[in-house]
Design a protein around this motif. Sequence first.
Motif, short mmCIF file in Angstrom:
data_model
loop_
_atom_site.label_atom_id
_atom_site.label_comp_id
_atom_site.label_asym_id
_atom_site.label_seq_id
_atom_site.Cartn_x
_atom_site.Cartn_y
_atom_site.Cartn_z
N LYS A 1 50.57 33.29 28.05
CA LYS A 1 52.10 33.61 28.20
C LYS A 1 52.50 32.86 29.51
O LYS A 1 53.59 33.12 29.96
N SER A 2 51.45 32.14 30.27
CA SER A 2 51.94 31.28 31.30
C SER A 2 52.62 32.38 32.49
O SER A 2 53.59 31.76 33.05
N LYS A 3 52.02 33.34 32.63
CA LYS A 3 52.17 34.34 33.41
C LYS A 3 51.61 33.97 35.00
O LYS A 3 50.65 33.30 35.12
N PRO A 4 51.94 34.35 36.10
CA PRO A 4 51.34 34.01 37.35
C PRO A 4 50.08 34.82 37.49
O PRO A 4 49.75 35.76 36.78
N LEU A 5 49.14 34.10 38.33
CA LEU A 5 47.92 34.62 38.53
C LEU A 5 47.90 36.01 39.13
O LEU A 5 46.53 36.63 38.88
N THR A 6 48.75 36.26 39.79
CA THR A 6 48.79 37.74 40.36
C THR A 6 48.79 38.95 39.41
O THR A 6 48.44 39.93 39.65
N ASP A 7 49.31 38.46 38.23
CA ASP A 7 49.40 39.42 37.02
C ASP A 7 48.05 39.80 36.57
O ASP A 7 47.68 41.07 35.93
N TYR A 8 47.05 39.11 37.14
CA TYR A 8 45.55 39.42 36.60
C TYR A 8 45.12 40.73 37.14
O TYR A 8 44.75 41.68 36.50
N GLU A 9 45.39 40.89 38.62
CA GLU A 9 44.80 42.26 39.01
C GLU A 9 45.84 43.32 38.73
O GLU A 9 45.38 44.22 38.63
N CYS B 1 34.55 47.41 38.69
CA CYS B 1 35.11 46.96 39.83
C CYS B 1 34.85 45.51 40.22
O CYS B 1 35.32 45.09 41.18
N ILE B 2 33.95 44.89 39.60
CA ILE B 2 33.43 43.80 39.78
C ILE B 2 34.50 42.67 38.81
O ILE B 2 34.89 43.09 37.69
N TYR B 3 34.70 41.55 39.40
CA TYR B 3 35.41 40.55 38.62
C TYR B 3 36.76 40.67 38.48
O TYR B 3 37.55 40.17 37.52
N ARG B 4 37.39 41.51 39.55
CA ARG B 4 38.96 41.69 39.70
C ARG B 4 39.39 40.95 40.55
O ARG B 4 40.48 41.60 41.06
N ASN B 5 39.21 39.62 40.77
CA ASN B 5 39.64 38.86 41.92
C ASN B 5 40.31 37.49 41.35
O ASN B 5 39.76 37.15 40.19
#
Length: 85
Positions: free
Chosen positions: A40-48, A63-67
């Motif tokens: 959806k071409s969303k910003p990377l900050t949306d991942y967290e 809690c791992i792999y969330r960065n």
Amino acid sequence: QIFIKIEVPNKVERAIQQMILTSFNYMSKLFINTHSIAKKSKPLTDYEWLCEADEKKGLDIGCIYRNFKNYKEFIVAISEVVRVQ
């Protein structure tokens, strides 16, 4: 002679299989988040943010792999698979 009943490898093997399955479940949820954001071409900050939302919905994503670093690794892995297809 001393005979030892060897059930330990079976228990150890089952424990390792359970650890692998648990890791797979975490990773698959995070890959779905990563793929959705990239598609959806969303910003990377949306991942967290999406990981936090999943956690609030009751999904156990660990809690791992969330960065950002791991997000980039997921993107590379997904793009390699898509490229091969």
